[in-house]
Design a protein around this motif. Structure first.
Motif, PDB file in Angstrom:
ATOM      1  N   GLN A 317      37.486  40.536  41.994  1.00  0.00           N
ATOM      2  CA  GLN A 317      36.277  41.199  42.231  1.00  0.00           C
ATOM      3  C   GLN A 317      35.639  41.510  43.552  1.00  0.00           C
ATOM      4  OE1 GLN A 317      34.457  39.097  39.062  1.00  0.00           O
ATOM      5  NE2 GLN A 317      34.962  40.469  37.385  1.00  0.00           N
ATOM      6  N   LYS A 318      35.902  40.404  44.194  1.00  0.00           N
ATOM      7  CA  LYS A 318      35.481  40.439  45.459  1.00  0.00           C
ATOM      8  C   LYS A 318      36.212  41.239  46.527  1.00  0.00           C
ATOM      9  CE  LYS A 318      32.347  36.466  45.092  1.00  0.00           C
ATOM     10  NZ  LYS A 318      32.411  34.889  44.736  1.00  0.00           N
ATOM     11  N   SER A 319      37.546  41.670  46.320  1.00  0.00           N
ATOM     12  CA  SER A 319      38.357  42.261  47.269  1.00  0.00           C
ATOM     13  C   SER A 319      37.980  43.403  47.609  1.00  0.00           C
ATOM     14  CB  SER A 319      39.878  42.183  46.418  1.00  0.00           C
ATOM     15  OG  SER A 319      39.772  43.218  45.520  1.00  0.00           O
ATOM     16  N   GLY A 320      37.117  44.056  46.887  1.00  0.00           N
ATOM     17  CA  GLY A 320      36.819  45.346  47.487  1.00  0.00           C
ATOM     18  C   GLY A 320      37.952  46.574  47.309  1.00  0.00           C
ATOM     19  N   GLN A 321      39.136  45.980  46.796  1.00  0.00           N
ATOM     20  CA  GLN A 321      40.233  46.826  46.383  1.00  0.00           C
ATOM     21  C   GLN A 321      39.904  47.546  45.325  1.00  0.00           C
ATOM     22  OE1 GLN A 321      43.055  47.011  48.046  1.00  0.00           O
ATOM     23  NE2 GLN A 321      44.410  47.905  46.555  1.00  0.00           N
ATOM     24  N   HIS A 322      40.461  48.896  45.073  1.00  0.00           N
ATOM     25  CA  HIS A 322      40.344  49.720  43.943  1.00  0.00           C
ATOM     26  C   HIS A 322      41.394  49.600  42.940  1.00  0.00           C
ATOM     27  CE1 HIS A 322      39.295  52.887  41.122  1.00  0.00           C
ATOM     28  NE2 HIS A 322      40.567  53.487  41.262  1.00  0.00           N
ATOM     29  N   PHE A 323      41.225  49.242  41.680  1.00  0.00           N
ATOM     30  CA  PHE A 323      42.222  49.069  40.789  1.00  0.00           C
ATOM     31  C   PHE A 323      42.206  49.861  39.671  1.00  0.00           C
ATOM     32  CE2 PHE A 323      41.899  44.479  42.353  1.00  0.00           C
ATOM     33  CZ  PHE A 323      42.959  44.529  42.921  1.00  0.00           C
ATOM     34  N   GLU A 324      43.273  50.467  39.108  1.00  0.00           N
ATOM     35  CA  GLU A 324      43.168  51.327  37.904  1.00  0.00           C
ATOM     36  C   GLU A 324      42.328  50.623  36.847  1.00  0.00           C
ATOM     37  OE1 GLU A 324      46.272  53.516  35.159  1.00  0.00           O
ATOM     38  OE2 GLU A 324      47.015  52.636  37.031  1.00  0.00           O
ATOM     39  N   PHE A 325      42.908  49.403  36.486  1.00  0.00           N
ATOM     40  CA  PHE A 325      42.348  48.664  35.341  1.00  0.00           C
ATOM     41  C   PHE A 325      40.890  47.821  35.971  1.00  0.00           C
ATOM     42  CE2 PHE A 325      46.445  49.721  34.044  1.00  0.00           C
ATOM     43  CZ  PHE A 325      46.113  50.256  32.650  1.00  0.00           C
ATOM     44  N   PRO A 326      39.871  47.859  35.663  1.00  0.00           N
ATOM     45  CA  PRO A 326      38.948  47.026  36.203  1.00  0.00           C
ATOM     46  C   PRO A 326      38.940  45.415  35.860  1.00  0.00           C
ATOM     47  CG  PRO A 326      37.951  48.244  34.284  1.00  0.00           C
ATOM     48  CD  PRO A 326      39.549  48.858  34.642  1.00  0.00           C
ATOM     49  N   VAL A 327      38.666  44.606  36.543  1.00  0.00           N
ATOM     50  CA  VAL A 327      38.879  43.147  36.652  1.00  0.00           C
ATOM     51  C   VAL A 327      37.839  42.470  35.879  1.00  0.00           C
ATOM     52  CG1 VAL A 327      39.470  40.888  37.536  1.00  0.00           C
ATOM     53  CG2 VAL A 327      40.342  43.219  38.661  1.00  0.00           C
ATOM     54  N   GLU A 328      37.972  42.058  34.611  1.00  0.00           N
ATOM     55  CA  GLU A 328      36.803  41.338  34.045  1.00  0.00           C
ATOM     56  C   GLU A 328      37.410  40.082  33.257  1.00  0.00           C
ATOM     57  OE1 GLU A 328      33.882  42.722  30.543  1.00  0.00           O
ATOM     58  OE2 GLU A 328      34.874  44.355  31.640  1.00  0.00           O
ATOM     59  N   TRP A 329      36.380  39.270  33.527  1.00  0.00           N
ATOM     60  CA  TRP A 329      36.918  37.668  32.950  1.00  0.00           C
ATOM     61  C   TRP A 329      37.087  38.137  31.355  1.00  0.00           C
ATOM     62  CZ3 TRP A 329      36.578  33.940  29.555  1.00  0.00           C
ATOM     63  CH2 TRP A 329      37.012  32.587  29.739  1.00  0.00           C
ATOM     64  N   GLY A 330      38.179  37.326  30.871  1.00  0.00           N
ATOM     65  CA  GLY A 330      38.561  37.503  29.485  1.00  0.00           C
ATOM     66  C   GLY A 330      39.469  38.721  29.005  1.00  0.00           C
ATOM     67  N   HIS A 331      39.675  39.546  30.190  1.00  0.00           N
ATOM     68  CA  HIS A 331      40.868  40.565  30.123  1.00  0.00           C
ATOM     69  C   HIS A 331      42.047  40.067  30.646  1.00  0.00           C
ATOM     70  CE1 HIS A 331      38.268  44.090  28.683  1.00  0.00           C
ATOM     71  NE2 HIS A 331      37.629  42.978  28.403  1.00  0.00           N
ATOM     72  N   ASP A 332      43.322  40.596  30.084  1.00  0.00           N
ATOM     73  CA  ASP A 332      44.410  39.997  30.761  1.00  0.00           C
ATOM     74  C   ASP A 332      44.807  40.508  32.078  1.00  0.00           C
ATOM     75  OD1 ASP A 332      46.772  38.592  30.740  1.00  0.00           O
ATOM     76  OD2 ASP A 332      47.738  39.581  29.217  1.00  0.00           O
ATOM     77  N   LEU A 333      45.281  39.856  33.189  1.00  0.00           N
ATOM     78  CA  LEU A 333      45.440  40.584  34.356  1.00  0.00           C
ATOM     79  C   LEU A 333      46.678  41.491  34.285  1.00  0.00           C
ATOM     80  CD1 LEU A 333      45.715  37.214  36.539  1.00  0.00           C
ATOM     81  CD2 LEU A 333      43.815  39.018  36.323  1.00  0.00           C
ATOM     82  N   GLN A 334      46.470  42.584  34.865  1.00  0.00           N
ATOM     83  CA  GLN A 334      47.622  43.781  34.858  1.00  0.00           C
ATOM     84  C   GLN A 334      48.346  43.614  35.878  1.00  0.00           C
ATOM     85  OE1 GLN A 334      47.568  46.067  32.157  1.00  0.00           O
ATOM     86  NE2 GLN A 334      45.927  45.042  31.473  1.00  0.00           N
ATOM     87  N   SER A 335      49.469  44.169  35.644  1.00  0.00           N
ATOM     88  CA  SER A 335      50.601  43.780  37.038  1.00  0.00           C
ATOM     89  C   SER A 335      49.901  44.295  38.489  1.00  0.00           C
ATOM     90  CB  SER A 335      51.862  44.735  36.637  1.00  0.00           C
ATOM     91  OG  SER A 335      51.512  45.858  36.566  1.00  0.00           O
ATOM     92  N   GLU A 336      49.094  45.344  38.610  1.00  0.00           N
ATOM     93  CA  GLU A 336      48.594  45.737  39.863  1.00  0.00           C
ATOM     94  C   GLU A 336      47.801  44.463  40.346  1.00  0.00           C
ATOM     95  OE1 GLU A 336      45.687  48.830  39.784  1.00  0.00           O
ATOM     96  OE2 GLU A 336      44.891  48.219  37.499  1.00  0.00           O
TER      97      GLU A 336
END
Ligand code: 4AD
Ligand code: MG
Length: 462
Positions: A317-336
């Protein structure tokens, strides 16, 4: 060494000339000169081919010098030091027998082919340089896997391929049935599986873990190494419908010991490859992934990093990187996300531990915070998740609660619960995807190119 066939690998390793030796293999290339023909013969025993020199004076020269690429030959001759650059030995042919002819339509002519094209001729691709190297690595590492566990006193258990249990609970099982799909026996508008071969719904296993756990509570440390099937309709370069998994299971172990075993295992296999598969690795390093050998040497020596899922979410979340899938506690990590962690944040292997209970399987042990489970995934650069594992829930009441929450009927797994009733103990294990590991050590980018005959959606040819 007379008449009996000698492998080209052994011929090339000779320290002195041999007056007469017989080799058998397949023609990679044939070059004709005036009164002489040069054949590159390969028998799969090693990467290199043996140069066979046929001269006009030789019996059967006319037939032998006209054979095509791909033909199978038995050549008897003298092993002599070669005047040609880049090779120590060549075989001066005295007698050539064409065991199997070939013709101009043989698909593996000299030019380089795309991996995609080679997949369409999976019956012939083992005769190419790349796939020769891939399948020698696969064989060598299969042996190393058994050696690793046998050296540590683990018992090898063969868990069933046909099973009634969807271990991962993801609904990805292929069905196994002898019922007629056009006219299945019906009862109250539904198929009556009681009339099927096993008198219940069965499928191909997605994991041998549940049965491995049973054996761990009798033998302590056990492992499986077998085929696994998942009807996941995801057409990615990292998913196969049939793949091989190695699943160790240890009684009296917690999550930290599980990670330690995973790390020792990966580093052992990498070292084994560096020691025993040098010639093939040099090819991968040169032609498939530049810097591969350096990468493997680094991993063989490095200590793997660990971070919790909660820390990982924070970093992402703090990376400043744009991900296709948003990062949210409770959701599985995507391969990106996984690749960002292992490639950009850590730049090497990393264990991510303690995932939210809601996104993991029912058998994982609940942590004291009641929100997370004692799970771990090992992530590797380029490949992403390569190992998934956990400490198992050994407390019967907690397990029953977790099964109900996950919609799994306790009556469907009485034997799994019995283990918690009689002589339960803390235990932990993991699964390593063999083809994904091979992707990592060879640098090959598509899982279809690490298994002899890949099964993916729409493809079960060969
Ligand atoms: O993470 P998974 O689903 O874990 C299990 O099956 C556990 N029962 C293992 C255990 O604890 N004994 O799968 C384990 C590994 C993954 O990390 C991945 O490497 C590989 O199996 N894998 C696949 N490989 C190729 N194609 C697929 N469709 C795969 N699904 C999982
Ligand atoms: Mg997993």
């Amino acid at each position: 060494m007379k008449s009996a066939r000698t492998r080209i690998k052994d011929v090339l390793a000779c320290s002195q000339p041999i007056a007469e030796v017989c080799v058998k293999g397949w023609v990679r290339t044939l070059r004709r000169g005036k009164g002489v023909a040069f054949v590159e013969l390969n028998d799969g025993s090693c990467f290199a081919s043996l140069q066979v020199v046929m001269e006009a004076g030789m019996a059967d020269y006319e037939t032998a010098s006209k054979i095509g690429t791909g033909a199978c030959l038995a050549v008897t001759g003298a092993l002599e030091s070669s005047p040609a650059k880049g090779q120590t030995w060549e075989l001066k042919a005295q007698k050539v027998v064409v065991l199997g002819d070939s013709d101009a339509e043989y698909p593996l002519q000299k030019k380089r082919h795309s991996f995609e094209y080679l997949r369409s001729i999976a019956h012939l691709r083992p005769r190419s340089n790349t796939f020769g190297a891939v399948f020698r690595m696969r064989s060598a590492l299969s042996f190393a896997i058994h050696r690793f566990f046998q050296e540590r006193g683990f018992l090898y258990v063969q868990t069933p391929i046909i099973t009634a249990n969807d271990c991962e609970g993801a609904g990805e099982m292929f069905r196994v049935t002898t019922l007629d799909p056009a006219r299945p026996p019906m009862e109250n508008g539904q198929v009556n599986w009681g009339e099927d071969f096993f008198a219940e719904r069965t499928g191909l296993t997605v994991s041998g873990q549940l049965q491995a756990e049973l054996f761990a509570t009798a033998f302590g440390d056990v492992y499986t190494f077998g085929p696994t099937f998942r009807a996941e309709n995801s057409n990615t370069s990292r998913h196969a419908a049939e793949f091989w998994m190695i699943e160790p299971e240890m009684a009296f172990a917690d999550l930290a010991e599980d990670c330690r075993l995973g790390e020792d295992f990966i580093r052992y296999l990498v070292r084994y490859a560096l020691e025993h598969c040098r010639e093939d690795l040099a090819f991968f390093n040169d032609r498939i992934e530049k810097g591969l050998i350096d990468k493997l040497e680094k991993v063989a020596d490095a200590e793997f990093k660990t971070m919790t899922y909660t820390q990982a979410v924070d970093v992402l979340q703090k990376s400043g990187q744009h991900f296709e899938f948003p990062v949210e506690w409770g959701h599985d990590l995507q391969s990106e996300h996984e690749r960002y962690l292992t490639e950009k944040v850590i730049d090497g292997p990393v264990f991510v531990t303690d995932y939210p209970a809601g996104i993991k399987a029912f058998y994982m042990r609940i942590n004291d915070d009641e929100r997370t489970v004692a799970a771990m995934d090992l992530l590797l650069p380029r490949v992403g998740e390569i190992i998934g594992g956990s400490q198992r829930e050994e407390r019967k009441e907690v397990l029953l609660r977790r099964m109900k929450e996950s919609g799994i009927a306790p009556e469907s797994l009485p034997w799994y619960l019995d283990i918690r009733r009689w002589g339960s103990c803390p235990h932990a294990g993991f699964g390593l995807g063999f083809e994904r590991f091979l992707m990592y050590v060879t640098g090959m980018e598509n899982i279809r190119d690490l298994i002899p005959f890949p099964r993916t959606p729409g493809n079960a040819k060969f």
